[in-house]
Design a protein around this motif. Sequence first.
Motif, short mmCIF file in Angstrom:
data_model
loop_
_atom_site.label_atom_id
_atom_site.label_comp_id
_atom_site.label_asym_id
_atom_site.label_seq_id
_atom_site.Cartn_x
_atom_site.Cartn_y
_atom_site.Cartn_z
N ARG A 127 0.84 -1.21 0.00
CA ARG A 127 0.00 0.00 0.00
C ARG A 127 0.88 1.25 0.00
N LEU A 128 1.93 1.25 0.82
CA LEU A 128 2.85 2.38 0.88
C LEU A 128 3.54 2.61 -0.46
N VAL A 129 4.00 1.51 -1.07
CA VAL A 129 4.69 1.62 -2.36
C VAL A 129 3.76 2.22 -3.40
N ARG A 130 2.55 1.70 -3.49
CA ARG A 130 1.61 2.21 -4.49
C ARG A 130 1.30 3.69 -4.26
N ALA A 131 1.12 4.08 -3.00
CA ALA A 131 0.83 5.48 -2.70
C ALA A 131 2.04 6.36 -3.04
N ALA A 132 3.24 5.89 -2.71
CA ALA A 132 4.46 6.65 -3.01
C ALA A 132 4.64 6.77 -4.53
N GLN A 133 4.31 5.72 -5.26
CA GLN A 133 4.41 5.77 -6.72
C GLN A 133 3.46 6.81 -7.31
N ARG A 134 2.37 7.05 -6.61
CA ARG A 134 1.41 8.07 -7.08
C ARG A 134 1.83 9.48 -6.65
N GLY A 135 2.91 9.59 -5.86
CA GLY A 135 3.40 10.90 -5.44
C GLY A 135 2.97 11.32 -4.05
N ASP A 136 2.39 10.43 -3.27
CA ASP A 136 1.97 10.74 -1.91
C ASP A 136 3.20 10.94 -1.03
#
Length: 170
Positions: free
Chosen positions: A12-21
């Motif tokens: 979940r963290l990786v996906r959010a970080a990939q989106r720029g979060d």
Amino acid sequence: MPDERPDDQTARLVRAAQRGDTLAMAELLDLLAPYVGRVCAPIALDQGADAAQDALVAVFKSLRALKDPAALHGWVRAIAVREAVRTAHRAARTVPADLSALPARGDPQLSADISDVLDRLSPEHRAVLMLRDVEGLDERTAAALLGVRTGTVKSRLHRARDTFRKAWTS
């Protein structure tokens, strides 16, 4: 999410970080920094912190390219090993070896100081020792991380262990 497994939280963290979060990036950095430091330190020695920083920069620059968030730690390890070896080589080129500081053969401190023996190994030998003996990876996985053939890992490991053993027992 309280019922979420650690692997699910990381994904979940990786996906959010990939989106720029940015909050997810900060949390991911907190998660990865100690791991990257543990990988880089035994390879890059005194430049371990620099190697870890370079590795983390490379990780976050390339994070969008990571297809499978479950592969995060292996992907990060590969980047960290590459950056640690590169940093160690760069440091070796800029700092001439001071052989007068090495303990003389038979000096009791030589046998007592493991880090001194490791310092004298090449970055490639420190990397293969760390991957095989500390991380517990098999030759094929270590070879993939180092970008060399399995036979090269085996020969480097043999030479690294032999060199370490000779220095340790002298």
